[in-house]
Write a protein that holds these residues in place. Sequence first.
Motif, PDB file in Angstrom:
ATOM      1  N   LEU A  80     -32.948 -24.688  22.461  1.00 50.30           N
ATOM      2  CA  LEU A  80     -32.544 -23.291  22.589  1.00 50.30           C
ATOM      3  C   LEU A  80     -31.801 -23.050  23.897  1.00 50.30           C
ATOM      4  CD1 LEU A  80     -35.579 -21.303  21.135  1.00 50.30           C
ATOM      5  CD2 LEU A  80     -33.291 -21.574  20.151  1.00 50.30           C
ATOM      6  N   LEU A  81     -32.195 -23.758  24.945  1.00 48.75           N
ATOM      7  CA  LEU A  81     -31.485 -23.648  26.216  1.00 48.75           C
ATOM      8  C   LEU A  81     -30.111 -24.283  26.101  1.00 48.75           C
ATOM      9  CD1 LEU A  81     -31.506 -22.765  29.129  1.00 48.75           C
ATOM     10  CD2 LEU A  81     -32.670 -24.894  29.732  1.00 48.75           C
ATOM     11  N   ARG A  82     -30.030 -25.425  25.426  1.00 49.87           N
ATOM     12  CA  ARG A  82     -28.734 -26.058  25.181  1.00 49.87           C
ATOM     13  C   ARG A  82     -27.825 -25.126  24.383  1.00 49.87           C
ATOM     14  NH1 ARG A  82     -29.171 -30.563  21.629  1.00 49.87           N
ATOM     15  NH2 ARG A  82     -26.943 -30.776  22.036  1.00 49.87           N
ATOM     16  N   GLY A  83     -28.386 -24.480  23.375  1.00 56.99           N
ATOM     17  CA  GLY A  83     -27.588 -23.574  22.553  1.00 56.99           C
ATOM     18  C   GLY A  83     -27.066 -22.398  23.353  1.00 56.99           C
ATOM     19  N   ALA A  84     -27.897 -21.892  24.268  1.00 54.37           N
ATOM     20  CA  ALA A  84     -27.479 -20.759  25.090  1.00 54.37           C
ATOM     21  C   ALA A  84     -26.275 -21.112  25.952  1.00 54.37           C
ATOM     22  CB  ALA A  84     -28.645 -20.289  25.960  1.00 54.37           C
ATOM     23  N   TRP A 144     -31.921 -14.315  21.628  1.00 59.40           N
ATOM     24  CA  TRP A 144     -32.220 -14.358  23.050  1.00 59.40           C
ATOM     25  C   TRP A 144     -31.042 -14.879  23.852  1.00 59.40           C
ATOM     26  CZ3 TRP A 144     -36.052 -11.883  25.268  1.00 59.40           C
ATOM     27  CH2 TRP A 144     -37.181 -11.561  24.515  1.00 59.40           C
ATOM     28  N   TRP A 145     -30.129 -15.566  23.206  1.00 60.52           N
ATOM     29  CA  TRP A 145     -28.947 -16.070  23.907  1.00 60.52           C
ATOM     30  C   TRP A 145     -28.093 -14.925  24.461  1.00 60.52           C
ATOM     31  CZ3 TRP A 145     -27.016 -20.090  19.703  1.00 60.52           C
ATOM     32  CH2 TRP A 145     -27.963 -21.117  19.609  1.00 60.52           C
ATOM     33  N   LEU A 146     -28.237 -13.739  23.852  1.00 55.60           N
ATOM     34  CA  LEU A 146     -27.426 -12.593  24.285  1.00 55.60           C
ATOM     35  C   LEU A 146     -27.977 -11.893  25.521  1.00 55.60           C
ATOM     36  CD1 LEU A 146     -26.693 -10.976  20.799  1.00 55.60           C
ATOM     37  CD2 LEU A 146     -25.257 -12.557  22.098  1.00 55.60           C
ATOM     38  N   ALA A 147     -29.172 -12.301  25.973  1.00 55.90           N
ATOM     39  CA  ALA A 147     -29.795 -11.620  27.110  1.00 55.90           C
ATOM     40  C   ALA A 147     -28.932 -11.711  28.365  1.00 55.90           C
ATOM     41  CB  ALA A 147     -31.188 -12.211  27.372  1.00 55.90           C
ATOM     42  N   ILE A 183     -14.211  -0.624  25.016  1.00 57.87           N
ATOM     43  CA  ILE A 183     -13.594  -1.327  23.888  1.00 57.87           C
ATOM     44  C   ILE A 183     -13.604  -2.834  24.119  1.00 57.87           C
ATOM     45  CG2 ILE A 183     -11.430  -1.695  22.632  1.00 57.87           C
ATOM     46  CD1 ILE A 183     -10.794   1.267  23.114  1.00 57.87           C
ATOM     47  N   SER A 184     -13.237  -3.256  25.330  1.00 54.92           N
ATOM     48  CA  SER A 184     -13.232  -4.687  25.647  1.00 54.92           C
ATOM     49  C   SER A 184     -14.633  -5.276  25.525  1.00 54.92           C
ATOM     50  CB  SER A 184     -12.703  -4.910  27.066  1.00 54.92           C
ATOM     51  OG  SER A 184     -11.374  -4.455  27.196  1.00 54.92           O
ATOM     52  N   SER A 185     -15.624  -4.515  25.997  1.00 50.94           N
ATOM     53  CA  SER A 185     -17.002  -5.000  25.941  1.00 50.94           C
ATOM     54  C   SER A 185     -17.489  -5.130  24.509  1.00 50.94           C
ATOM     55  CB  SER A 185     -17.921  -4.051  26.725  1.00 50.94           C
ATOM     56  OG  SER A 185     -17.532  -3.972  28.080  1.00 50.94           O
ATOM     57  N   LEU A 186     -17.119  -4.179  23.656  1.00 45.15           N
ATOM     58  CA  LEU A 186     -17.508  -4.262  22.249  1.00 45.15           C
ATOM     59  C   LEU A 186     -16.874  -5.468  21.568  1.00 45.15           C
ATOM     60  CD1 LEU A 186     -17.332  -0.499  21.158  1.00 45.15           C
ATOM     61  CD2 LEU A 186     -19.385  -1.912  21.448  1.00 45.15           C
ATOM     62  N   VAL A 187     -15.602  -5.701  21.864  1.00 42.92           N
ATOM     63  CA  VAL A 187     -14.916  -6.860  21.269  1.00 42.92           C
ATOM     64  C   VAL A 187     -15.566  -8.159  21.715  1.00 42.92           C
ATOM     65  CG1 VAL A 187     -12.750  -8.162  21.239  1.00 42.92           C
ATOM     66  CG2 VAL A 187     -12.708  -5.671  21.008  1.00 42.92           C
ATOM     67  N   ILE A 188     -15.875  -8.248  22.989  1.00 44.57           N
ATOM     68  CA  ILE A 188     -16.497  -9.470  23.506  1.00 44.57           C
ATOM     69  C   ILE A 188     -17.909  -9.633  22.944  1.00 44.57           C
ATOM     70  CG2 ILE A 188     -17.329 -10.617  25.591  1.00 44.57           C
ATOM     71  CD1 ILE A 188     -14.983  -9.380  27.082  1.00 44.57           C
ATOM     72  N   THR A 189     -18.644  -8.530  22.798  1.00 42.46           N
ATOM     73  CA  THR A 189     -19.984  -8.602  22.211  1.00 42.46           C
ATOM     74  C   THR A 189     -19.926  -9.123  20.787  1.00 42.46           C
ATOM     75  OG1 THR A 189     -20.771  -6.774  23.591  1.00 42.46           O
ATOM     76  CG2 THR A 189     -22.046  -7.287  21.607  1.00 42.46           C
ATOM     77  N   LEU A 190     -18.966  -8.619  20.012  1.00 42.93           N
ATOM     78  CA  LEU A 190     -18.799  -9.109  18.639  1.00 42.93           C
ATOM     79  C   LEU A 190     -18.411 -10.588  18.637  1.00 42.93           C
ATOM     80  CD1 LEU A 190     -16.935  -6.081  16.991  1.00 42.93           C
ATOM     81  CD2 LEU A 190     -19.321  -6.781  16.672  1.00 42.93           C
ATOM     82  N   THR A 191     -17.625 -10.986  19.627  1.00 38.13           N
ATOM     83  CA  THR A 191     -17.264 -12.400  19.731  1.00 38.13           C
ATOM     84  C   THR A 191     -18.491 -13.251  20.031  1.00 38.13           C
ATOM     85  OG1 THR A 191     -15.080 -11.762  20.585  1.00 38.13           O
ATOM     86  CG2 THR A 191     -15.756 -14.050  20.901  1.00 38.13           C
ATOM     87  N   GLY A 194     -20.385 -13.532  16.776  1.00 33.61           N
ATOM     88  CA  GLY A 194     -19.722 -14.418  15.834  1.00 33.61           C
ATOM     89  C   GLY A 194     -19.846 -15.878  16.217  1.00 33.61           C
ATOM     90  N   VAL A 195     -19.618 -16.179  17.487  1.00 35.62           N
ATOM     91  CA  VAL A 195     -19.722 -17.565  17.946  1.00 35.62           C
ATOM     92  C   VAL A 195     -21.172 -18.035  17.895  1.00 35.62           C
ATOM     93  CG1 VAL A 195     -19.360 -19.129  19.895  1.00 35.62           C
ATOM     94  CG2 VAL A 195     -17.667 -17.367  19.375  1.00 35.62           C
ATOM     95  N   GLY A 196     -22.102 -17.131  18.215  1.00 35.72           N
ATOM     96  CA  GLY A 196     -23.512 -17.488  18.134  1.00 35.72           C
ATOM     97  C   GLY A 196     -23.919 -17.857  16.720  1.00 35.72           C
ATOM     98  N   VAL A 197     -23.453 -17.077  15.744  1.00 38.40           N
ATOM     99  CA  VAL A 197     -23.731 -17.388  14.337  1.00 38.40           C
ATOM    100  C   VAL A 197     -23.157 -18.754  13.976  1.00 38.40           C
ATOM    101  CG1 VAL A 197     -23.162 -16.748  11.955  1.00 38.40           C
ATOM    102  CG2 VAL A 197     -23.925 -14.996  13.570  1.00 38.40           C
ATOM    103  N   LEU A 198     -21.938 -19.021  14.428  1.00 36.59           N
ATOM    104  CA  LEU A 198     -21.305 -20.307  14.144  1.00 36.59           C
ATOM    105  C   LEU A 198     -22.103 -21.461  14.746  1.00 36.59           C
ATOM    106  CD1 LEU A 198     -18.939 -22.072  13.181  1.00 36.59           C
ATOM    107  CD2 LEU A 198     -17.780 -21.545  15.338  1.00 36.59           C
ATOM    108  N   LEU A 199     -22.596 -21.296  15.972  1.00 39.16           N
ATOM    109  CA  LEU A 199     -23.351 -22.365  16.621  1.00 39.16           C
ATOM    110  C   LEU A 199     -24.678 -22.624  15.910  1.00 39.16           C
ATOM    111  CD1 LEU A 199     -22.797 -21.607  20.417  1.00 39.16           C
ATOM    112  CD2 LEU A 199     -21.759 -23.410  19.040  1.00 39.16           C
ATOM    113  N   VAL A 200     -25.358 -21.568  15.502  1.00 43.33           N
ATOM    114  CA  VAL A 200     -26.622 -21.734  14.773  1.00 43.33           C
ATOM    115  C   VAL A 200     -26.364 -22.452  13.453  1.00 43.33           C
ATOM    116  CG1 VAL A 200     -28.498 -20.547  13.585  1.00 43.33           C
ATOM    117  CG2 VAL A 200     -27.745 -19.763  15.846  1.00 43.33           C
TER     118      VAL A 200
END
Length: 220
Positions: A80-84, A144-147, A183-191, A194-200
């Motif tokens: 989980l730490l590696r994934g983060a 938890w990776w989003l913390a 707006i920039s923060s929302l776009v980056i949060t969605l990114t 999305g990337v987190g889902v891809l990694l899992v």
Amino acid sequence: MPEQQSLGRATSGVVGAIRFAFGALTAVALGVQAYHSASEGRSLANFFSYFTILSNCSMTVVLLVGGVLGMAGRRGVPDLLRGAVTLYMAITGIVYAVALAQYEALGTIPWVNDVVHRLMPVVIFIDWLAVPPRRPVRWTQALWWLAFPLLYLPYTLIRGPIVDWYPYPFLDPREKGYGHVVISSLVITLTFLGVGVLLVWAGNLFRERRVVQMAHADKG
């Protein structure tokens, strides 16, 4: 079976050595850039307030510790730490390529810039796939990776007006206002999501393939 165990230890040692080498490279790059920045009178507090630097620092620790443990034949850092750190470095590479490469990196040594923005995001992603998690990663765990990024945003926005400095143009409200930052923060949060889902998904997929390959090897 003893031969397979010996092969497994040998593979772990090789992977550990590779991880340690890349961790050492990044540590040197960060150290050289920090010294260069300090020698030019730039704030080290600002230096260590870049998401890129914090992500590379955390990844460096994971690689160095994982490398030493691997070479010693011991189990590495938690997956989980590696994934983060893989997520943070992936975002570092993506955001740099999409939004920051066009800006001149003032005071940044070119080879260091290549290491932290281009090379290591690819290396850590390959590491995640080449050595997938030992156990399936659950979606609730990955949240938890989003913390860290969720804490980084208010830290940046609170610190910015105090020191009159922001690490990235898209987080700087002084020219385009806070609406642009939102707006920039929302776009980056969605990114991030999305990337987190891809990694899992990718980590679990490659883990299943590894399990099947080991089962076939045991039968053989």
